[in-house]
Design an enzyme around this catalytic site. Structure first.
Site, short mmCIF file in Angstrom:
data_model
loop_
_atom_site.label_atom_id
_atom_site.label_comp_id
_atom_site.label_asym_id
_atom_site.label_seq_id
_atom_site.Cartn_x
_atom_site.Cartn_y
_atom_site.Cartn_z
CD GLU A 55 39.84 -10.43 3.81
OE1 GLU A 55 40.45 -11.36 4.43
OE2 GLU A 55 39.40 -10.68 2.52
CB CYS A 81 44.09 -11.48 11.60
SG CYS A 81 45.01 -11.72 10.05
#
Ligand SMILES: NC(=O)c1ccc[n+]([C@@H]2O[C@H](COP(=O)([O-])OP(=O)(O)OC[C@H]3O[C@@H](n4cnc5c(N)ncnc54)[C@H](O)[C@@H]3O)[C@@H](O)[C@H]2O)c1
Ligand SMILES: CC1=C(/C=C/C(C)=C/C=C/C(C)=C/C=C/C=C(C)/C=C/C=C(C)/C=C/C=C(\C)C=O)C(C)(C)CCC1
Length: 528
Positions: free
Chosen positions: A223, A258
């Protein structure tokens, strides 16, 4: 808030790491984690641990990132509790064998997918959501029946220590452990054999982890980050709303998200109004200025503060909103910079903070092409245009996930899958995807003893006549020619007539009912 004692950060001794990994692996080999009730008990314990450790977690998140109690509850503590509840509600369904589709001739073999835990997992977390992004994958690992070792980010040391204490005092320590530390500890962990490594963090470290995992062919879930675009067209509709929503994406967790946008590609004609609307939204969110706000977090540490400051110092663009920085507080004001080059520091680097650039474009074509120059596989994408324009953006710009008319809503709900694409990540989790990420989908078939004669065609010596018979019985005939065109043969016309052109059997049936009713009415009238 009453003061809460948080233990000082202490790295786990690297010499202890092989033993920790061995214990987790040994426990997996006892098969006790395969028991669904055992998994449920661990999830229930984690749920209550999150609640009971709320004061420590709130204090740690405040200390490490100056996270407000509101954000800490919303995006970290309650997030993980909700994850536990969701998985507890659905575990039986997730874990159940799934029947597999096979040609009718193989139906007797009961083809199915059996959901098996991958084994022993290593979960490495980042600093920005130090509780959620470590424990949400952990929920998936527990649900799938894995044992696991967690490695929190050392950049959020208070959270790392609280999570360690919480996991190791409340859950089964023969199955789960927390290793604290930085590069030496990760290196020592990566020397061990894992059945899956789940990594959240930068692409740079993701590459190191993947290379090391490849030596033992260990599967990885990655991720990672991305330079995420937002596109605003002339048909945005409500520009003020778009500005407010985009500013939200850069203020939650001080933009250390993010998923948040790195840059806004906006129609040239809208630029002055957009800047004004951003300023209006800023004033609404921070009536006394961002620095005085009790809601805005701080940058995690000096290194990241200086990284963000350098992006602002090196830009050739013009700061049109915000711009204040204060190293003593690790404060960076939500800042927008008007730029004119994709090579500008504000465009070329991942912001991962409360700063973003505005890049004017003449057309949607130009906006779409620019996204490819900046980052062709970002983690997220935001489009603010007409329905048709948003569809076009979705079609032509790839990304891990996308939100239309808003900032990262696709990543704000804990039950839907989340993950990157290309170099922004591999694999997904959250919701059922969390269970699946730690699960081996094992195909199982079962040949009935009584079926020996029926399936004898496979044995040598081969018999072409039997093969022809088998093919005739079991193979589906194509309804298309060598040019890929559908052939409208007898079967097509029969189903057309029987289905009255309808696609579904139900639709066709209803249409036939209407035809029959019309015919019946017609006959009734004719009778009169
Ligand atoms: N896709 C996502 O879900 C997601 C979520 C949060 C952050 N991110 C990305 O993560 C980055 C920021 O987070 P970060 O700074 O914590 O990431 P990072 O990659 O620096 O650190 C992540 C983890 O790796 C470890 N680590 C750091 N350097 C290492 C090295 N050289 N060798 C081995 N291990 C090492 C750290 O201890 C930490 O636990 C950003 O790029 C952001 O986009 C992605
Ligand atoms: C409840 C009632 C109603 C409906 C209310 C509604 C629709 C509420 C909407 C709430 C919203 C907009 C909540 C937004 C939440 C955002 C969150 C939690 C963001 C999370 C972000 C995260 C976790 C980021 C992660 C980052 C990562 C992974 C990377 O770094 C009514 C009004 C319909 C009726 C009454 C009751």
């Amino acid at each position: 808030m009453a003061s809460v004692a948080i233990p000082a950060f202490e790295a786990t001794g690297v010499e202890a790491i092989p033993g920790i990994a061995r214990t987790a692996r040994g426990t997996f080999q006892t098969h006790k984690t395969k028991n669904l009730e055992w998994r449920r008990t661990q999830l229930r314990k984690l749920y209550w641990a999150m609640e009971d450790y709320r004061p420590q977690l709130l204090a740690a998140l405040k200390k490490d990132l100056n996270k407000s109690a509101f954000e800490s509850a919303f995006t970290e503590i309650d997030w993980v509790k909700n994850d536990c509840m969701f998985v507890l509600d659905n575990l039986d369904r997730f874990a159940k064998d799934e029947k597999l589709p096979v040609p009718w001739s193989f139906a007797m073999m009961k083809f199915r997918t059996r959901k098996e835990p991958m084994g022993t997992a290593l979960i490495i977390g980042p600093y920005n959501f130090p509780v959620q992004l470590l424990l949400a994958p952990f929920v998936g690992a527990i649900a799938a029946g894995c044992t696991a070792v967690l490695k929190p980010s050392e950049l959020t040391p208070a959270c790392a220590m609280v999570v360690k204490e919480m996991v190791e005092t409340r859950l089964d320590t023969s199955a789960f452990a927390v290793v604290n530390g930085a590069i030496p500890e990760v290196n020592a962990l990566m020397e061990q054999k894992w059945d899956i490594v789940f990594f959240t963090g930068s692409a740079q470290v993701g590459t190191i982890i993947t290379k090391k995992a490849a030596e033992t062919l260990t599967p990885v879930v990655l991720e990672l980050g991305g330079k995420n675009p937002a596109i605003v067209t002339k048909n945005v509709g409500d520009l003020a709303q778009a500005a407010k929503r985009l500013l939200w994406g850069k203020t939650l967790n001080a933009g250390q998200v993010c998923l948040s946008h790195n840059y806004v590609l906006i129609d040239k004609a809208l630029v002055p109004a957009f800047i004004q609307e951003l300023k209006n939204a800023y004033k609404q969110a921070f009536p006394n200025g961002a620095k005085a706000s009790p809601d805005l977090g701080r940058i995690v540490n000096e290194r990241h503060f200086l990284r963000l400051k350098a992006m602002l110092d090196n830009t050739n663009g013009k700061i049109v909103m915000g711009g204040e920085v204060d190293q003593s507080e690790l404060f960076i004001e939500p800042t927008a910079v008007l730029v004119d080059s994709v090579h500008d520091s504000m465009m070329a680097e991942e912001s991962f903070g409360p700063i973003f650039s505005i890049y004017p474009v003449n057309t949607l074509d130009e906006a779409i092409n620019t996204t490819k120059l900046v980052h062709s596989t970002p983690l997220s994408l935001f489009a603010f245009g007409s329905k048709a324009e948003n569809q076009r953006v979705l079609n032509e710009v790839t990304s891990g996930g996308a939100t239309l008319n808003d900032s990262y809503f696709h990543g704000s709900v804990n039950t839907v899958p989340f993950g990157g694409v290309g170099d922004s990540g591999t694999g997904a989790y959250r919701g059922q995807a969390s269970f699946d990420a730690f699960t081996h989908h094992r195909t199982v078939s079962e040949t009935p003893r009584w079926a020996e004669k029926l399936i004898a065609v496979r044995y040598m010596p081969f018999d072409m006549a039997k093969l022809r018979q088998f093919k005739w019985l079991s193979e589906k005939k194509p309804n298309f020619d060598r040019n890929g065109k559908v052939v409208k043969g007898v079967g097509y016309w029969v189903s057309m007539v029987l289905g009255l052109g309808g696609k579904s059997a139900k639709g066709a049936f209803l249409r036939w009912v209407v035809v029959a009713a019309a015919y019946w009415l017609h006959m009734l009238r004719a009778g009169n």
